[in-house]
Design an enzyme around this catalytic site. Sequence first.
Site, PDB file in Angstrom:
ATOM      1  N   MET A  92      46.173  38.676  37.258  1.00 13.89           N
ATOM      2  CA  MET A  92      44.837  38.372  36.783  1.00 13.89           C
ATOM      3  C   MET A  92      44.912  38.293  35.264  1.00 13.89           C
ATOM      4  O   MET A  92      45.277  39.266  34.608  1.00 13.89           O
ATOM      5  CB  MET A  92      43.868  39.465  37.244  1.00 13.89           C
ATOM      6  CG  MET A  92      42.452  39.294  36.807  1.00 13.89           C
ATOM      7  SD  MET A  92      41.304  40.374  37.739  1.00 13.89           S
ATOM      8  CE  MET A  92      42.072  41.980  37.554  1.00 13.89           C
TER       9      MET A  92
ATOM     10  N   ARG B 299      38.781  46.911  41.217  1.00 17.05           N
ATOM     11  CA  ARG B 299      38.065  48.112  40.774  1.00 17.05           C
ATOM     12  C   ARG B 299      38.053  49.192  41.854  1.00 17.05           C
ATOM     13  O   ARG B 299      38.175  50.377  41.550  1.00 17.05           O
ATOM     14  CB  ARG B 299      36.644  47.736  40.345  1.00 17.05           C
ATOM     15  CG  ARG B 299      36.624  47.037  39.003  1.00 17.05           C
ATOM     16  CD  ARG B 299      35.282  46.437  38.647  1.00 17.05           C
ATOM     17  NE  ARG B 299      35.327  45.933  37.277  1.00 17.05           N
ATOM     18  CZ  ARG B 299      34.347  45.261  36.698  1.00 17.05           C
ATOM     19  NH1 ARG B 299      33.237  44.982  37.373  1.00 17.05           N
ATOM     20  NH2 ARG B 299      34.465  44.847  35.441  1.00 17.05           N
TER      21      ARG B 299
ATOM     22  N   TYR C 272      41.427  50.308  32.344  1.00 15.03           N
ATOM     23  CA  TYR C 272      41.585  48.912  32.772  1.00 15.03           C
ATOM     24  C   TYR C 272      40.661  48.543  33.929  1.00 15.03           C
ATOM     25  O   TYR C 272      40.007  49.395  34.523  1.00 15.03           O
ATOM     26  CB  TYR C 272      43.028  48.544  33.059  1.00 15.03           C
ATOM     27  CG  TYR C 272      43.852  49.327  34.052  1.00 15.03           C
ATOM     28  CD1 TYR C 272      43.313  50.162  35.008  1.00 15.03           C
ATOM     29  CD2 TYR C 272      45.244  49.196  34.017  1.00 15.03           C
ATOM     30  CE1 TYR C 272      44.113  50.843  35.910  1.00 15.03           C
ATOM     31  CE2 TYR C 272      46.057  49.868  34.910  1.00 15.03           C
ATOM     32  CZ  TYR C 272      45.484  50.691  35.855  1.00 15.03           C
ATOM     33  OH  TYR C 272      46.294  51.356  36.739  1.00 15.03           O
ATOM     34  N   GLU C 273      40.595  47.235  34.183  1.00  9.22           N
ATOM     35  CA  GLU C 273      39.636  46.628  35.131  1.00  9.22           C
ATOM     36  C   GLU C 273      38.186  46.942  34.748  1.00  9.22           C
ATOM     37  O   GLU C 273      37.325  47.117  35.602  1.00  9.22           O
ATOM     38  CB  GLU C 273      39.919  47.089  36.569  1.00  9.22           C
ATOM     39  CG  GLU C 273      41.313  46.768  37.062  1.00  9.22           C
ATOM     40  CD  GLU C 273      41.674  45.300  36.912  1.00  9.22           C
ATOM     41  OE1 GLU C 273      40.773  44.462  36.860  1.00  9.22           O
ATOM     42  OE2 GLU C 273      42.877  45.006  36.837  1.00  9.22           O
ATOM     43  N   GLY C 274      37.932  47.000  33.457  1.00  9.90           N
ATOM     44  CA  GLY C 274      36.601  47.332  32.957  1.00  9.90           C
ATOM     45  C   GLY C 274      36.523  48.825  32.695  1.00  9.90           C
ATOM     46  O   GLY C 274      36.635  49.627  33.624  1.00  9.90           O
TER      47      GLY C 274
END
Length: 579
Positions: A161, A301, A437-439
Amino acid sequence: MTYTPATQDQLLAIHANAGMAELAASERFAAAEPDMVEAIVEGIGQFAAGEWAPLDRVGDLTGAALDEGRVRLPDGFAEAYRHYVEQGWNAIAGPAAYGGQGLPFTLACNVLENLGTANMAFSLLPMLSVGATEALEHHGSEAQKAKYLPKLVSGEWSGTMNLTEPQAGSDLGALRTTATPIAEGEHAGKYRIAGQKIFITWGEHDLAGNIVHLVLARLPDAPAGSRGISLFLVPKYHVADDGSLGARNDVRCVSLEHKLGIHASPTCVMSYGDNGECIGELVGAENRGLMAMFTMMNNARINVGNQGVQVGERATQAALAYARDRVQSARAGSPDKSPVPIVEHPDVRRMLLRMRALTEGMRALLYHTAGQVDRGTLGDEEAARRAEVLVPMIKAWGTDAGVEVASLGIQVHGGMGFIEETGAAQIYRDARIAPIYEGTNGIQAADLVTRKLGLGDGAVFAALMEDIVRDAGEEDALADLARTCRAIGEWMRDDATLDDRLAGSVPFCTMSAVAVAGWQLTRQLRAIEGGAFGGLAAAKQASVRFFLDRVVPEAAGLKASATAGAEGLYAIDADQLAG
């Protein structure tokens, strides 16, 4: 450092929190019968412990290395990954039409839980491939799915990603990577991709035959901001129509990040189109790339929240083993002055029970979330919307709790925990990336209060809290916490300013997640009382009691912080804050 798969507690969570029997009653998931589920959970646990766990320490010490554009992993990684693919673990929940087993997402979560507990850095490779598979399944063209999904589903190829850029960070609207349409020649109808991406997990390696990069980029004259972002598929090697591999695409890893932890996971700076010949294909509609990418991000997430469970389990097992072996001091108040294992001392016992309670609470929340995702797949719109509400909770609270448990693991080890040789420090170092990570977890909490609270005009979140109140029984503290969360949610949605909502978002997210986790733990207790998993009864009663009596009241104490508003945060300006 070895570990023992938490097979029985995982099966309990799959049964009581995901509701696997109900899922298996559907035609789509009919194969998920009890014997099949047990075989998968036991099998992946044995595989992870036997093949991936022994590589965890060498991966930390040696790490990934970049050698003339190629990323090299320590000896043993390629063989362990090949065995993972050959045994079919990557295909557990993959679409049957493309070679997958079509089993529930819940079981794919279990595969990753075991792999990540054994070796968190290594498990990031299949984690991202699962997300890429889902993104293409939902948004790719039929030709793209036919060409790429069979190898992604099997794990023969891996996926990435590509969002972040040096100047953009979490602000995806600021990205500059470009995609220029190709009008003629052998690549007509495709696009030339040009730009640089950072923090690309497993962006380059030789463990899989090809790497399928999903890249966010801008078309010429695209609208500014996030509305002008499109998604492109960029393979490491070009793929012919018959699926065979061609020449290397114009994409390369230019450096690896030197990180606090997860050293065996190559975090790459990727350069696209240095020679003007990086070829990609549009995925989905123009300027709708974020929508397609969020399919992958939501999957990721949940699986990052899963990492909280993974590090919690690994840290708890290590701390328990050390505390039972380390003999020091007599038990306070005991007439016998002989030294005892430190597990007998009250504060060590408190830490160990907290570690166990938090880990089991995370696991209960994880599998409840996964079960709602599976119900959404079966067409249950209410469950799908509930899953949307739960995603920021499992990602944010799950990873925060995982870091806490890893930190407690060091504390139980005492001074030896601060020494690398015990392995406790590695667990903590590996864990620390998960809230980022991932927001980041602040972004997750903001998502909860700005988007998820409004689903169904607030009815989705309210119904979740009402279910907790209804099922709480004699657990008054749990019911009160759920009522408080519902009331704060109504205030945030209807009356609070945006700044006030954001200022209280993190404590509110924690409160909500603890309420759901506590509720799901009580469901586990009821399942045990009903005769299931009797061997867990004593330990489960102790850990759930600890969670309800200590963790739930702590969460309730966050009410003041969740409702304090933003005024106090801006009582001084930035210069005064720094001075």
